[in-house]
Write an enzyme that holds these catalytic residues in place. Structure first.
Site, PDB file in Angstrom:
ATOM      1  CG  ASN A   6       7.488 -11.804   0.311  1.00  0.00           C
ATOM      2  OD1 ASN A   6       6.826 -11.375   1.248  1.00  0.00           O
ATOM      3  ND2 ASN A   6       8.175 -11.015  -0.473  1.00  0.00           N
ATOM      4  CG  ASP A  39      14.869 -10.547   4.927  1.00  0.00           C
ATOM      5  OD1 ASP A  39      14.155  -9.537   4.908  1.00  0.00           O
ATOM      6  OD2 ASP A  39      15.262 -11.089   5.984  1.00  0.00           O
ATOM      7  CB  ALA A  54      -0.912  -0.002   1.222  1.00  0.00           C
ATOM      8  CB  CYS A  87      -0.985  -6.428   5.640  1.00  0.00           C
ATOM      9  SG  CYS A  87      -0.586  -4.730   6.157  1.00  0.00           S
TER      10      CYS A  87
END
Length: 311
Positions: free
Chosen positions: A184, A186, A2, A84
């Site tokens: 997903n 780093d 976002a 999130c």
């Protein structure tokens, strides 16, 4: 992300090698879609296919409605956000907060899958906290619900973005389900992408923060995975060209005034490792005019190319 993966940034990442991009998170509460921010997040005209739109919320019916409406607006993939960690999202029992309620995870996944005739994907974290890593159970729930691909961030919600991502859980998830898994967390270089793919067995890697100010990371990863060769970093002249194109797209998409404000954070990311960047950013952040931003960037890079700025 976002506030980051808006249409100008998504299109730029696709041009620079990303295989799939996902929209900014859109609330499932369609009553809030009349805000200027939400309206801009719902624009997908002219975007390369497939167009993936991410929705967030904690109510199965509202999530189903949001999925249907986004499909009508041009979405070709619906992505459910259960990853999130932001407090304002988790406090509304959405994002990674949902991982604490596995029956609700199932209800949301099933409702969204049944609401649309396009693929539905899911983004999760490894769990709520290190003592409650339930990604394996959530992954099986997702697959049983009809989710067609799963992205896993290698941290729990409580870890936010601290410490290091762990990939053992992602590897275990990949072994436990048959749908594609995206690793997903780093992944900041082409070498790291290859290491994570080999370690986890994942079908793809997902890049987030590492693309901020470095959207060419996608072509670097793609080239390295295909050839085993590392691409050199883009020359300063190309970095300038990419940044100026990004600025123009932001100004065009948001309008000059609002676009100039949005541009400040992106410019900060692009220049964070370049000489004289801290002083330049302080000056740049006071500029409110789109044309003046372009002039300032041109002047800064001219000084860089002339060797006029100290490291």
């Amino acid at each position: 992300m976002a506030g980051v993966t808006d249409q100008p940034f998504r299109q730029l990442c696709r041009r620079l090698g990303a295989g799939l991009v996902v929209s900014e998170m859109v609330t499932s509460d369609t009553r809030l879609w009349n805000s200027r921010k939400s309206r801009l997040r719902l624009i997908h005209d002219g975007e390369p296919e497939p167009r993936s739109v991410q929705i967030a919320g904690g109510d199965p019916e509202m999530m189903a409605d949001a999925a249907r409406m986004n499909a009508k607006l041009g979405a070709q993939i619906i992505d459910i956000n259960m990853g999130c960690p932001a407090k304002k999202v988790c406090n509304k029992a959405a994002g990674s907060a949902l991982l604490r309620d596995e029956p609700l995870v199932a209800a949301i996944c099933e409702a969204v899958v049944q609401a649309v005739d396009i693929p539905v994907t899911l983004k999760i974290r490894t769990g709520w906290d290190p003592d409650n890593r339930n990604a394996l159970r959530v992954a099986r729930i997702a697959e049983d619900s009809g989710i067609q691909a799963l992205a896993v961030h290698g941290r729990t919600r409580s870890e936010l973005y601290t410490g290091s991502a762990e990939y053992d859980t992602i590897a275990a998830v990949k072994q436990s389900i048959s749908i594609p898994v995206f690793a997903n967390g780093d992944i900041t270089s082409a070498e790291k992408a290859k290491q994570v793919l080999e370690y986890t067995g994942a079908d793809a890697v997902m890049i987030g923060r590492a693309a901020q100010g470095r959207p060419w990371i996608f072509r670097e990863i793609d080239h390295f995975l295909r050839t085993g060769e590392l691409l050199p970093a883009p020359a300063l002249s190309e970095q300038q060209q990419i940044l100026e194109g990004h600025l123009s797209a932001l100004h065009s998409f948001y309008g000059d005034e609002h676009g100039a404000r949005i541009a400040r954070k992106h410019v900060g990311w692009y220049l964070q490792t370049l000489p004289g960047a801290a002083e330049f950013r302080r000056e740049f952040n006071r500029i409110n005019d789109a044309q003046q931003q372009h002039i300032a960037i041109a002047h800064y890079f001219a000084r860089l190319l002339e060797g006029d700025l100290a490291a």
